[in-house]
Design a protein around this motif. Sequence first.
Motif, PDB file in Angstrom:
ATOM      1  N   ASP A 110       0.831  -1.209   0.000  1.00  0.00           N
ATOM      2  CA  ASP A 110       0.000   0.000   0.000  1.00  0.00           C
ATOM      3  C   ASP A 110       0.865   1.260   0.000  1.00  0.00           C
ATOM      4  OD1 ASP A 110       0.887  -0.368   2.589  1.00  0.00           O
ATOM      5  OD2 ASP A 110      -1.071  -0.117   3.544  1.00  0.00           O
ATOM      6  N   ASN A 111       1.992   1.216   0.707  1.00  0.00           N
ATOM      7  CA  ASN A 111       2.875   2.373   0.735  1.00  0.00           C
ATOM      8  C   ASN A 111       3.532   2.602  -0.621  1.00  0.00           C
ATOM      9  OD1 ASN A 111       4.556   4.420   2.395  1.00  0.00           O
ATOM     10  ND2 ASN A 111       6.098   3.212   1.346  1.00  0.00           N
ATOM     11  N   VAL A 112       3.924   1.516  -1.300  1.00  0.00           N
ATOM     12  CA  VAL A 112       4.561   1.635  -2.619  1.00  0.00           C
ATOM     13  C   VAL A 112       3.565   2.193  -3.642  1.00  0.00           C
ATOM     14  CG1 VAL A 112       5.644   0.365  -4.516  1.00  0.00           C
ATOM     15  CG2 VAL A 112       6.238  -0.177  -2.149  1.00  0.00           C
ATOM     16  N   VAL A 113       2.314   1.764  -3.560  1.00  0.00           N
ATOM     17  CA  VAL A 113       1.267   2.298  -4.453  1.00  0.00           C
ATOM     18  C   VAL A 113       1.140   3.805  -4.247  1.00  0.00           C
ATOM     19  CG1 VAL A 113      -1.222   2.313  -4.906  1.00  0.00           C
ATOM     20  CG2 VAL A 113      -0.020   0.144  -4.639  1.00  0.00           C
ATOM     21  N   THR A 147      -3.329   9.121  -1.345  1.00  0.00           N
ATOM     22  CA  THR A 147      -2.981   8.932   0.064  1.00  0.00           C
ATOM     23  C   THR A 147      -2.743   7.448   0.331  1.00  0.00           C
ATOM     24  OG1 THR A 147      -5.281   8.583   0.773  1.00  0.00           O
ATOM     25  CG2 THR A 147      -4.477  10.874   0.741  1.00  0.00           C
ATOM     26  N   ARG A 148      -2.163   7.143   1.488  1.00  0.00           N
ATOM     27  CA  ARG A 148      -1.965   5.729   1.842  1.00  0.00           C
ATOM     28  C   ARG A 148      -3.313   5.058   2.090  1.00  0.00           C
ATOM     29  NH1 ARG A 148       2.530   8.114   4.397  1.00  0.00           N
ATOM     30  NH2 ARG A 148       4.548   7.263   3.711  1.00  0.00           N
ATOM     31  N   ARG A 149      -4.256   5.791   2.612  1.00  0.00           N
ATOM     32  CA  ARG A 149      -5.601   5.229   2.827  1.00  0.00           C
ATOM     33  C   ARG A 149      -6.214   4.805   1.498  1.00  0.00           C
ATOM     34  NH1 ARG A 149      -9.551   8.401   7.051  1.00  0.00           N
ATOM     35  NH2 ARG A 149      -8.834   7.387   8.953  1.00  0.00           N
ATOM     36  N   ALA A 150      -6.116   5.684   0.500  1.00  0.00           N
ATOM     37  CA  ALA A 150      -6.666   5.383  -0.824  1.00  0.00           C
ATOM     38  C   ALA A 150      -5.908   4.212  -1.451  1.00  0.00           C
ATOM     39  CB  ALA A 150      -6.560   6.614  -1.720  1.00  0.00           C
ATOM     40  N   ALA A 151      -4.586   4.168  -1.225  1.00  0.00           N
ATOM     41  CA  ALA A 151      -3.778   3.070  -1.763  1.00  0.00           C
ATOM     42  C   ALA A 151      -4.208   1.748  -1.153  1.00  0.00           C
ATOM     43  CB  ALA A 151      -2.293   3.331  -1.475  1.00  0.00           C
ATOM     44  N   ARG A 152      -4.467   1.749   0.156  1.00  0.00           N
ATOM     45  CA  ARG A 152      -4.901   0.532   0.849  1.00  0.00           C
ATOM     46  C   ARG A 152      -6.230   0.043   0.267  1.00  0.00           C
ATOM     47  NH1 ARG A 152      -4.991   2.597   5.689  1.00  0.00           N
ATOM     48  NH2 ARG A 152      -2.735   2.583   5.659  1.00  0.00           N
ATOM     49  N   GLN A 153      -7.095   0.987  -0.053  1.00  0.00           N
ATOM     50  CA  GLN A 153      -8.395   0.621  -0.623  1.00  0.00           C
ATOM     51  C   GLN A 153      -8.243   0.042  -2.026  1.00  0.00           C
ATOM     52  OE1 GLN A 153     -11.303   3.819  -1.343  1.00  0.00           O
ATOM     53  NE2 GLN A 153     -12.758   2.592  -0.198  1.00  0.00           N
TER      54      GLN A 153
END
Length: 202
Positions: free
Chosen positions: A96-99, A107-113
């Motif tokens: 998620d951080n790499v995305v 954001t990292r939240r959006a990446a996690r999603q």
Amino acid sequence: MARYTGPTSRISRKFGEPIFGADKAYERKSYPPGQHGQSKKRKKLSEYGVQLQQKQKVKYTYGLLERQFSNTFKKAERMRGVTGECLLMLLEARLDNVVYRLGIAPTRRAARQLVGHRHIVVNGGVVNIPSYSMQPGDIISIREKSKSLEVIQDSISRGRQGKFSWLEWDQTDLTGKYLNHPERTEIPENIKEQLIVELYSK
């Protein structure tokens, strides 16, 4: 998947910096939250309090809960090298951080999603685990049918790609490559990781 879903601006104000990214609410009220947030006579934190604050800051920044963070720290302890630097390296290697770093998500939240909803592909296969640990040489891309998603298109159009030396981005194919694990000096987050090591050594 358990994660923090509360107000982000309040957390940013608590730590005195926009740890979740650009935040207009934080810019308007950059002082700590609460009734006495603007008071100059705030209680001085103890040594333990300062160490705990750094741990909490890292947890919120990278989106981990207590057990996840504890397990990551234990893994860092078993690695060769400086424990604090190994900890940050493991956190930076999360999918998620790499995305987020590649600019695929704002954001990292959006990446996690995006990861959780199966929009991200690693080495040709869909990976929906945000904590998946990237290895040097791994290729990350967007599922073909997901490339037209507005959140992805908007984020890529902001041109945040190519900012980090350990990542490579191909604008034509919309693919990224995890070149190597980053050195501590390359990670821009304002974190005093040694305080976290001292906290866990007690």
